[in-house]
Every structure is written in C-alpha cells, then in structure tokens.
Scaffold this motif. Structure first.
Motif, PDB file in Angstrom:
ATOM      1  N   VAL A   2      -6.590   6.629 -16.580  1.00 47.82           N
ATOM      2  CA  VAL A   2      -6.018   7.380 -15.693  1.00 47.82           C
ATOM      3  C   VAL A   2      -5.227   6.367 -14.874  1.00 47.82           C
ATOM      4  N   PHE A   3      -3.928   6.681 -14.546  1.00 47.98           N
ATOM      5  CA  PHE A   3      -3.043   5.771 -13.914  1.00 47.98           C
ATOM      6  C   PHE A   3      -2.836   6.155 -12.517  1.00 47.98           C
ATOM      7  N   LEU A   4      -2.824   4.989 -11.724  1.00 54.38           N
ATOM      8  CA  LEU A   4      -2.702   5.301 -10.361  1.00 54.38           C
ATOM      9  C   LEU A   4      -1.573   4.531  -9.864  1.00 54.38           C
ATOM     10  N   ASP A   5      -0.521   4.920  -9.054  1.00 52.66           N
ATOM     11  CA  ASP A   5       0.622   4.392  -8.360  1.00 52.66           C
ATOM     12  C   ASP A   5      -0.099   3.465  -7.078  1.00 52.66           C
ATOM     13  N   ARG A   6      -0.341   2.315  -7.476  1.00 56.66           N
ATOM     14  CA  ARG A   6      -0.967   1.446  -6.108  1.00 56.66           C
ATOM     15  C   ARG A   6      -2.362   2.043  -5.947  1.00 56.66           C
ATOM     16  N   GLY A   7      -3.193   0.786  -5.473  1.00 55.74           N
ATOM     17  CA  GLY A   7      -4.601   1.029  -5.130  1.00 55.74           C
ATOM     18  C   GLY A   7      -4.823   0.369  -3.875  1.00 55.74           C
ATOM     19  N   ILE A   8      -6.215   0.324  -3.626  1.00 61.22           N
ATOM     20  CA  ILE A   8      -6.869  -0.219  -2.681  1.00 61.22           C
ATOM     21  C   ILE A   8      -6.143  -1.812  -2.135  1.00 61.22           C
ATOM     22  N   PRO A   9      -6.118  -2.620  -3.125  1.00 60.82           N
ATOM     23  CA  PRO A   9      -5.699  -4.032  -2.684  1.00 60.82           C
ATOM     24  C   PRO A   9      -4.206  -3.782  -2.040  1.00 60.82           C
ATOM     25  N   ASP A  10      -3.539  -2.741  -2.562  1.00 64.31           N
ATOM     26  CA  ASP A  10      -2.186  -2.845  -1.969  1.00 64.31           C
ATOM     27  C   ASP A  10      -2.049  -2.683  -0.343  1.00 64.31           C
ATOM     28  N   VAL A  11      -3.187  -2.072   0.109  1.00 71.30           N
ATOM     29  CA  VAL A  11      -3.156  -1.813   1.377  1.00 71.30           C
ATOM     30  C   VAL A  11      -3.350  -2.886   2.192  1.00 71.30           C
ATOM     31  N   ILE A  12      -4.245  -3.931   1.507  1.00 69.54           N
ATOM     32  CA  ILE A  12      -4.593  -5.078   2.108  1.00 69.54           C
ATOM     33  C   ILE A  12      -3.428  -6.084   2.129  1.00 69.54           C
ATOM     34  N   GLY A  13      -2.559  -5.931   0.943  1.00 68.54           N
ATOM     35  CA  GLY A  13      -1.289  -6.872   0.832  1.00 68.54           C
ATOM     36  C   GLY A  13      -0.287  -6.370   1.930  1.00 68.54           C
ATOM     37  N   TYR A  14      -0.305  -5.060   2.208  1.00 65.85           N
ATOM     38  CA  TYR A  14       0.496  -4.493   3.290  1.00 65.85           C
ATOM     39  C   TYR A  14       0.092  -4.939   4.595  1.00 65.85           C
ATOM     40  N   LEU A  15      -1.230  -4.768   5.010  1.00 66.10           N
ATOM     41  CA  LEU A  15      -1.573  -5.329   6.091  1.00 66.10           C
ATOM     42  C   LEU A  15      -1.108  -6.845   6.313  1.00 66.10           C
ATOM     43  N   GLU A  16      -1.349  -7.629   5.354  1.00 66.33           N
ATOM     44  CA  GLU A  16      -1.093  -9.098   5.230  1.00 66.33           C
ATOM     45  C   GLU A  16       0.642  -9.146   5.602  1.00 66.33           C
ATOM     46  N   LEU A  17       1.267  -8.525   5.022  1.00 63.36           N
ATOM     47  CA  LEU A  17       2.744  -8.778   4.974  1.00 63.36           C
ATOM     48  C   LEU A  17       3.010  -8.296   6.336  1.00 63.36           C
ATOM     49  N   THR A  18       2.629  -7.366   7.122  1.00 61.21           N
ATOM     50  CA  THR A  18       2.795  -6.813   8.289  1.00 61.21           C
ATOM     51  C   THR A  18       2.149  -7.933   9.552  1.00 61.21           C
ATOM     52  N   GLY A  19       1.182  -8.934   9.000  1.00 58.13           N
ATOM     53  CA  GLY A  19       0.733  -9.873   9.816  1.00 58.13           C
ATOM     54  C   GLY A  19      -0.615  -9.218  10.712  1.00 58.13           C
ATOM     55  N   LEU A  20      -0.892  -8.101  10.160  1.00 53.50           N
ATOM     56  CA  LEU A  20      -2.164  -7.466  10.999  1.00 53.50           C
ATOM     57  C   LEU A  20      -3.402  -7.842  10.394  1.00 53.50           C
ATOM     58  N   GLN A  21      -4.494  -7.762  11.174  1.00 58.65           N
ATOM     59  CA  GLN A  21      -5.789  -8.136  10.769  1.00 58.65           C
ATOM     60  C   GLN A  21      -6.263  -7.300   9.751  1.00 58.65           C
ATOM     61  N   VAL A  22      -6.706  -7.624   8.367  1.00 59.20           N
ATOM     62  CA  VAL A  22      -7.460  -6.793   7.587  1.00 59.20           C
ATOM     63  C   VAL A  22      -8.926  -6.451   7.868  1.00 59.20           C
ATOM     64  N   PRO A  23      -9.156  -5.154   8.354  1.00 59.55           N
ATOM     65  CA  PRO A  23     -10.531  -4.672   8.926  1.00 59.55           C
ATOM     66  C   PRO A  23     -11.543  -5.161   7.618  1.00 59.55           C
ATOM     67  N   ALA A  24     -12.691  -5.360   8.153  1.00 58.03           N
ATOM     68  CA  ALA A  24     -13.852  -5.677   7.140  1.00 58.03           C
ATOM     69  C   ALA A  24     -14.021  -4.286   6.392  1.00 58.03           C
ATOM     70  N   HIS A  25     -13.857  -3.277   6.873  1.00 54.46           N
ATOM     71  CA  HIS A  25     -14.213  -2.066   5.697  1.00 54.46           C
ATOM     72  C   HIS A  25     -13.188  -1.791   4.929  1.00 54.46           C
ATOM     73  N   LEU A  26     -12.025  -2.408   5.087  1.00 54.23           N
ATOM     74  CA  LEU A  26     -11.136  -2.450   4.030  1.00 54.23           C
ATOM     75  C   LEU A  26     -11.198  -3.443   2.762  1.00 54.23           C
ATOM     76  N   GLU A  27     -11.727  -4.568   3.185  1.00 54.41           N
ATOM     77  CA  GLU A  27     -12.177  -5.565   2.342  1.00 54.41           C
ATOM     78  C   GLU A  27     -13.535  -4.893   1.490  1.00 54.41           C
ATOM     79  N   LYS A  28     -14.511  -4.370   2.219  1.00 54.65           N
ATOM     80  CA  LYS A  28     -15.306  -3.617   1.634  1.00 54.65           C
ATOM     81  C   LYS A  28     -14.934  -2.844   0.451  1.00 54.65           C
ATOM     82  N   ALA A  29     -14.147  -1.889   1.043  1.00 57.77           N
ATOM     83  CA  ALA A  29     -13.570  -0.841  -0.020  1.00 57.77           C
ATOM     84  C   ALA A  29     -12.962  -1.532  -1.135  1.00 57.77           C
TER      85      ALA A  29
END
Length: 185
Positions: free
Chosen positions: A87-114
């Motif tokens: 099954v192919f997915l266009d992006r995944g959960i780590p992409d959300v982390i990358g997005y937050l890091e790019l915007t300079g926002l804190q990555v919440p612990a629940h996102l790292e856990k996900a």
C-alpha cells in the motif's frame, strides 16, 4: 492454521520528499497499476480548511495544521493495514515532524511517539524536480522551500531509522517500474 488462505499483511510504502517532486503523480500511476494508495494529508486539509473558512492552514495556524496532518496520517496507517500486499502512502507521520522543524515550531512529544508507534516498511524519497515544480493555491512554497523541505524529510526519516530509496527522475512509467523493482529490497 484455519484452512483458509493466509493473507499477507500490508506493506506500507511511503513516498516522501519536497513539493514538486512528482509524488502525487507517481502515486496515481501506481494506483492505476492496481496498487492501493492513500492521498497526502496536506493538500486535502488545505482544501477542506479553505472550503469551510477554517484556520488550520500552514500560513495561518501551522500547529493546528500539523495536528490535522498527524490525525490524517494515523488514519491512513489504519486504513492501509486493512489491505493485503503493498500500500502506497503520499507522505507519512515523519513528514509532519519535518514540517514542524522547518517552521521552527516545537515537535510535541505525542508526535514523536506517533512516529515510533506507527511505522512503515519502506520509504521512497523523491527530490524536487525543476521541470515539474509548480506553485498553485495549495502549494505556495518557493523552489528553495521545496528543496529545504526535501532535505528536512530526508533528515527526519533517517533519524527515525528508515533507509531511504531515492527514486530517479524519469517518466512516470520508469519511476513506477523503479519503485516496484525496489519493493522488498
């Protein structure tokens, strides 16, 4: 054994990279070839938020936008797990982390856990491609931002322990054939 044919569990394969790399087009090609595929969260969320006058947009409330993407991506994993085979997915959960890091926002612990709980079997990296890069009402990033996005995704997936398979430029058919050939390697 129950006597029934065993169904192979889903193999979750992510397409990641920067905007304007051809991920969505490649996903559509793979889908036309019979592979199940799930769409990217970002573009759909932007379209929905614009439609309802919502604030969860990357240029209005990036934190809310990231939370909606996380929710979408976790749902995508659950939907993908219902399938058999790749099954192919266009992006995944780590992409959300990358997005937050790019915007300079804190990555919440629940996102790292996900990102540690919801794992993928294979990650394909598509780099931005000048000949196909285009901006539109949802993709407002500049070329430079597209390149930085790809670099961020590459760093995050690698940090999370994913080997990345880079998809070379080429026709959609060539790219799809490459991906299919690399599955399971």
């Amino acid at each position: 054994m129950s006597g029934k044919d065993e169904i192979a569990p889903a193999k979750l394969r992510v397409l990641t990279g920067g905007p304007g790399a051809g991920k969505t087009s490649l996903l559509a090609t793979l889908q036309a070839m019979g592979y199940p595929a799930l769409d990217e969260a970002g573009r759909a969320i932007i379209q929905d938020q614009q439609r309802i006058g919502g604030n969860a947009l990357p240029w209005t409330d990036p934190s809310a936008f990231a939370e909606l993407m996380l929710s979408w991506d976790m749902r995508n994993v659950r939907l993908a797990e219902r399938e058999a085979g790749s099954v192919f997915l266009d992006r995944g959960i780590p992409d959300v982390i990358g997005y937050l890091e790019l915007t300079g926002l804190q990555v919440p612990a629940h996102l790292e856990k996900a990102a540690s709980v919801f794992r993928y079997d294979q990650v394909f990296l598509l780099r931005p491609w000048p000949e196909i890069f285009a901006q539109d009402s949802e993709r407002r990033q500049t070329w430079e931002e597209a390149v930085r996005t790809c670099e961020a995704m590459e760093r995050v997936y690698a940090r999370l322990g994913y080997p990345l398979t880079e998809v070379p430029q080429g026709t959609l058919e060539q790219r799809a054939a490459f991906v299919i050939n690399q599955m399971g390697k």
